[in-house]
Motif scaffolding. Structure first.
Motif, PDB file in Angstrom:
ATOM      1  N   ARG A 252      44.246  12.048   1.880  1.00 54.67           N
ATOM      2  CA  ARG A 252      43.995  10.551   2.381  1.00 54.67           C
ATOM      3  C   ARG A 252      43.030  10.206   1.922  1.00 54.67           C
ATOM      4  O   ARG A 252      42.172   9.292   2.287  1.00 54.67           O
ATOM      5  CB  ARG A 252      43.609  11.156   4.016  1.00 54.67           C
ATOM      6  CG  ARG A 252      44.408  11.896   5.034  1.00 54.67           C
ATOM      7  CD  ARG A 252      44.208  12.575   5.923  1.00 54.67           C
ATOM      8  NE  ARG A 252      45.233  12.747   7.096  1.00 54.67           N
ATOM      9  CZ  ARG A 252      46.029  11.824   7.708  1.00 54.67           C
ATOM     10  NH1 ARG A 252      46.534  10.112   7.213  1.00 54.67           N
ATOM     11  NH2 ARG A 252      46.942  11.448   8.538  1.00 54.67           N
ATOM     12  N   SER A 253      42.897  11.007   0.381  1.00 56.36           N
ATOM     13  CA  SER A 253      41.198  10.736  -0.332  1.00 56.36           C
ATOM     14  C   SER A 253      41.059   9.428  -0.572  1.00 56.36           C
ATOM     15  O   SER A 253      40.578   9.283  -0.925  1.00 56.36           O
ATOM     16  CB  SER A 253      40.752  10.951  -1.682  1.00 56.36           C
ATOM     17  OG  SER A 253      41.782  10.982  -1.875  1.00 56.36           O
TER      18      SER A 253
ATOM     19  N   GLY B 126      30.196   0.102  -5.257  1.00 57.46           N
ATOM     20  CA  GLY B 126      31.363   0.155  -4.946  1.00 57.46           C
ATOM     21  C   GLY B 126      32.055  -0.264  -3.664  1.00 57.46           C
ATOM     22  O   GLY B 126      31.253  -0.863  -2.448  1.00 57.46           O
ATOM     23  N   GLU B 127      33.457   0.382  -3.797  1.00 54.90           N
ATOM     24  CA  GLU B 127      33.880   0.586  -3.031  1.00 54.90           C
ATOM     25  C   GLU B 127      33.805   2.165  -2.781  1.00 54.90           C
ATOM     26  O   GLU B 127      35.136   2.795  -2.025  1.00 54.90           O
ATOM     27  CB  GLU B 127      35.398   0.318  -2.876  1.00 54.90           C
ATOM     28  CG  GLU B 127      35.484  -1.178  -3.482  1.00 54.90           C
ATOM     29  CD  GLU B 127      35.135  -2.181  -2.312  1.00 54.90           C
ATOM     30  OE1 GLU B 127      35.768  -1.851  -1.119  1.00 54.90           O
ATOM     31  OE2 GLU B 127      34.933  -2.889  -2.218  1.00 54.90           O
ATOM     32  N   GLN B 128      32.969   3.290  -3.085  1.00 54.92           N
ATOM     33  CA  GLN B 128      32.621   4.282  -2.592  1.00 54.92           C
ATOM     34  C   GLN B 128      31.384   4.768  -2.416  1.00 54.92           C
ATOM     35  O   GLN B 128      30.557   4.270  -2.064  1.00 54.92           O
ATOM     36  CB  GLN B 128      33.325   4.872  -3.242  1.00 54.92           C
ATOM     37  CG  GLN B 128      34.847   5.021  -4.344  1.00 54.92           C
ATOM     38  CD  GLN B 128      35.121   6.178  -5.219  1.00 54.92           C
ATOM     39  OE1 GLN B 128      34.419   5.902  -6.438  1.00 54.92           O
ATOM     40  NE2 GLN B 128      35.784   7.367  -5.168  1.00 54.92           N
ATOM     41  N   VAL B 129      30.972   5.451  -1.374  1.00 44.60           N
ATOM     42  CA  VAL B 129      29.852   6.529  -0.494  1.00 44.60           C
ATOM     43  C   VAL B 129      29.513   7.221  -1.622  1.00 44.60           C
ATOM     44  O   VAL B 129      30.683   8.671  -2.178  1.00 44.60           O
ATOM     45  CB  VAL B 129      30.150   6.403   0.139  1.00 44.60           C
ATOM     46  CG1 VAL B 129      29.766   5.523   1.099  1.00 44.60           C
ATOM     47  CG2 VAL B 129      30.887   7.538   0.167  1.00 44.60           C
ATOM     48  N   ILE B 130      28.099   7.743  -1.951  1.00 44.40           N
ATOM     49  CA  ILE B 130      27.358   8.959  -2.668  1.00 44.40           C
ATOM     50  C   ILE B 130      26.673   9.348  -1.857  1.00 44.40           C
ATOM     51  O   ILE B 130      25.652   8.676  -1.206  1.00 44.40           O
ATOM     52  CB  ILE B 130      26.911   8.752  -4.233  1.00 44.40           C
ATOM     53  CG1 ILE B 130      27.887   7.623  -4.938  1.00 44.40           C
ATOM     54  CG2 ILE B 130      26.018  10.181  -5.129  1.00 44.40           C
ATOM     55  CD1 ILE B 130      27.027   6.594  -6.093  1.00 44.40           C
ATOM     56  N   MET B 131      26.776  10.605  -1.504  1.00 42.12           N
ATOM     57  CA  MET B 131      25.474  10.901  -0.884  1.00 42.12           C
ATOM     58  C   MET B 131      24.392  11.382  -1.467  1.00 42.12           C
ATOM     59  O   MET B 131      24.776  12.281  -2.803  1.00 42.12           O
ATOM     60  CB  MET B 131      26.213  12.645  -0.770  1.00 42.12           C
ATOM     61  CG  MET B 131      25.565  13.349   0.616  1.00 42.12           C
ATOM     62  SD  MET B 131      26.275  14.969   1.120  1.00 42.12           S
ATOM     63  CE  MET B 131      25.857  15.959  -0.159  1.00 42.12           C
TER      64      MET B 131
ATOM     65  N   GLY C 136      30.431   5.849  10.654  1.00 39.64           N
ATOM     66  CA  GLY C 136      31.692   6.472  10.484  1.00 39.64           C
ATOM     67  C   GLY C 136      31.030   7.903   9.859  1.00 39.64           C
ATOM     68  O   GLY C 136      31.451   8.602   8.664  1.00 39.64           O
ATOM     69  N   GLN C 137      29.472   8.039   9.340  1.00 38.64           N
ATOM     70  CA  GLN C 137      29.643   9.410   8.398  1.00 38.64           C
ATOM     71  C   GLN C 137      30.531  10.216   9.363  1.00 38.64           C
ATOM     72  O   GLN C 137      30.428  10.901   7.700  1.00 38.64           O
ATOM     73  CB  GLN C 137      28.041   9.768   8.646  1.00 38.64           C
ATOM     74  CG  GLN C 137      27.282   8.241   8.248  1.00 38.64           C
ATOM     75  CD  GLN C 137      26.392   7.585   9.599  1.00 38.64           C
ATOM     76  OE1 GLN C 137      27.080   7.164  10.350  1.00 38.64           O
ATOM     77  NE2 GLN C 137      24.896   7.112   9.745  1.00 38.64           N
ATOM     78  N   ILE C 138      30.846  10.793  10.229  1.00 36.36           N
ATOM     79  CA  ILE C 138      31.317  11.668  10.584  1.00 36.36           C
ATOM     80  C   ILE C 138      32.995  12.256   9.258  1.00 36.36           C
ATOM     81  O   ILE C 138      32.940  13.650   9.495  1.00 36.36           O
ATOM     82  CB  ILE C 138      31.959  12.048  12.335  1.00 36.36           C
ATOM     83  CG1 ILE C 138      31.975  12.876  12.224  1.00 36.36           C
ATOM     84  CG2 ILE C 138      32.418  11.163  11.827  1.00 36.36           C
ATOM     85  CD1 ILE C 138      31.811  13.551  13.753  1.00 36.36           C
ATOM     86  N   ASN C 139      33.692  10.796   8.871  1.00 32.15           N
ATOM     87  CA  ASN C 139      34.829  10.815   8.530  1.00 32.15           C
ATOM     88  C   ASN C 139      34.068  10.848   6.817  1.00 32.15           C
ATOM     89  O   ASN C 139      35.390  10.855   6.042  1.00 32.15           O
ATOM     90  CB  ASN C 139      35.455   9.744   8.910  1.00 32.15           C
ATOM     91  CG  ASN C 139      35.575   9.536  10.066  1.00 32.15           C
ATOM     92  OD1 ASN C 139      36.276  11.171  11.037  1.00 32.15           O
ATOM     93  ND2 ASN C 139      35.511   9.027  11.072  1.00 32.15           N
ATOM     94  N   LEU C 140      33.217  10.711   6.516  1.00 30.70           N
ATOM     95  CA  LEU C 140      32.983  10.810   4.126  1.00 30.70           C
ATOM     96  C   LEU C 140      32.554  12.068   3.993  1.00 30.70           C
ATOM     97  O   LEU C 140      31.750  13.019   5.087  1.00 30.70           O
ATOM     98  CB  LEU C 140      31.914  10.096   4.504  1.00 30.70           C
ATOM     99  CG  LEU C 140      32.471   8.410   4.879  1.00 30.70           C
ATOM    100  CD1 LEU C 140      30.371   7.351   4.889  1.00 30.70           C
ATOM    101  CD2 LEU C 140      33.058   7.635   4.475  1.00 30.70           C
ATOM    102  N   THR C 141      32.499  12.524   3.247  1.00 30.36           N
ATOM    103  CA  THR C 141      32.394  13.094   2.075  1.00 30.36           C
ATOM    104  C   THR C 141      32.445  12.047   0.631  1.00 30.36           C
ATOM    105  O   THR C 141      32.309  10.764   0.128  1.00 30.36           O
ATOM    106  CB  THR C 141      33.382  14.393   1.454  1.00 30.36           C
ATOM    107  OG1 THR C 141      34.703  13.166   0.933  1.00 30.36           O
ATOM    108  CG2 THR C 141      33.819  15.046   3.306  1.00 30.36           C
ATOM    109  N   ASN C 142      31.340  12.691  -0.051  1.00 30.17           N
ATOM    110  CA  ASN C 142      30.147  12.432  -1.074  1.00 30.17           C
ATOM    111  C   ASN C 142      32.245  12.007  -2.009  1.00 30.17           C
ATOM    112  O   ASN C 142      32.679  12.866  -2.639  1.00 30.17           O
ATOM    113  CB  ASN C 142      30.354  13.824  -2.777  1.00 30.17           C
ATOM    114  CG  ASN C 142      29.231  13.080  -3.564  1.00 30.17           C
ATOM    115  OD1 ASN C 142      29.305  11.768  -3.267  1.00 30.17           O
ATOM    116  ND2 ASN C 142      29.266  13.900  -4.714  1.00 30.17           N
TER     117      ASN C 142
END
Length: 350
Positions: free
Chosen positions: A37-38, A302-307, A336-342
């Protein structure tokens, strides 16, 4: 012939069972395959980190604690013969609120008084004999020593009788009561607890950036939601020289509560006036994934997130000051942070 036919049938049955089991295994193995699902984007809401005006008021949540709490105990052991307090009773410092049985000590005091009277007579007699050349100087000296010792014994026995009185060490309200009339009180055992509700202290934790602006004696306004429209005067009485792991410092303020309107444990807000307003980098508090104890956020790349681990300062309404870790204009995830990882992929909600 029949025997050969039976064997063929049995072999055919085992072959069919084997095929069925093999197909079932393939289906189970297919279900066990982990879906990657990444690459599936997570729907999130975002906001920008902005430079905003930060007024000169430092507002911090605080809890109220009693300035003084003390145990009431008996100085000498004995059976409790009176205890004139109940839960909620108001007592003053030094007030006698009960006593223990000191009849044995009183007998000792009577004996000491009798011994003192005898020592005084002996001393007077020795002195008269010496003055009439019928006694010696050593006899007078010995009588003087005996008289001094008798006076000390009277003093000590009187102290023991006085120790039978049970007194409150501070002024306040009785919050616990452990002893009852008729029970035996051991010396030093807690019979009750008294809390000074007239002088409370507000406890706040101040960030490293702000604590250096505070000094002992600095005034502050204290308000409680349960008493709308009222403010109480506070004054800094203690600043911890050691910060915690988050670089926050414990600060205590004495609170004027002579009318006993406030209660210990009440949630309050402390307001320090630090002077003129300034501009400061701010972001929505809801962007913090785990709150101020472990402050970090997800930054859009961009289309990703960085912790990113950050350092935060004062809270300003729905926003919080950013001291380090972010730049003006950066976008951060606020929902929506609960569903995120770095490194998670994201899609923005409309």
């Amino acid at each position: 012939m029949k025997k050969r036919t039976l064997i063929v049938v049995i072999v055919a049955m085992f072959a069919v069972i084997g095929i069925v089991l093999a197909n079932n295994k393939k289906e189970l193995d297919a279900k066990k395959v982990v879906v990657d699902r990444s690459k599936i984007p997570v729907s999130v809401a975002v906001a920008k980190v902005t430079m905003q005006t930060l007024d000169g008021n430092l507002r911090l949540p605080a809890t109220l604690e009693p300035a003084k709490t003390a145990d009431i105990s008996a100085t000498t052991g004995g059976k409790i013969v009176s205890l004139r307090i109940q839960l909620g009773s108001h007592v003053s410092m030094g007030q006698v609120i009960g006593s223990v049985d000191t009849r044995q000590q009183q007998l000792g005091e009577n004996d000491a008084q009798e011994a003192l009277r005898k020592a005084e007579k002996d001393y007077q007699l020795s002195k008269e004999l010496y003055e009439g050349n019928a006694g010696t100087a050593q006899g007078v000296k010995d009588a003087q020593h005996a008289l001094d010792a008798a006076r000390i014994r009277v003093q000590q026995s009187g102290q023991k009788v006085g120790d039978g009185a049970i007194k409150s060490p501070i002024s306040g309200i009785i919050t616990t009561k452990n002893g009852e009339v008729g029970e035996y009180a051991n010396p030093g055992a807690t019979l009750a607890t008294v809390v000074d509700v007239y002088s409370l202290k507000a406890v706040v934790f101040v960030s490293e950036k702000d604590v250096y602006q505070l000094k002992i004696g600095r005034p502050a306004a204290i308000a409680a939601d349960v008493l709308p429209g009222k403010t109480f005067n506070g004054k800094v009485s203690f600043i911890s020289p050691v910060g915690d792991e988050n670089h926050n410092y414990r600060v205590e303020l004495t609170v004027d509560n002579k009318a006993a309107e406030l209660k210990a444990g009440t949630y309050t807000q402390v307001n320090f006036d630090l002077g003129s307003s300034t501009n400061a980098l701010q972001m929505p508090k809801i962007a913090l994934v785990e709150g101020t104890k472990n402050p970090y956020v997800y930054v859009v790349n961009g289309e990703q997130v960085i912790m990113k681990k950050i350092t935060v300062g004062r809270e300003v309404g729905e926003n919080i000051e950013v001291l380090n870790g972010l730049n003006e204009g950066e976008e951060i995830v606020t929902s929506g942070q609960i569903n995120l990882t770095n490194g998670s992929r994201i899609t923005r909600t409309r």
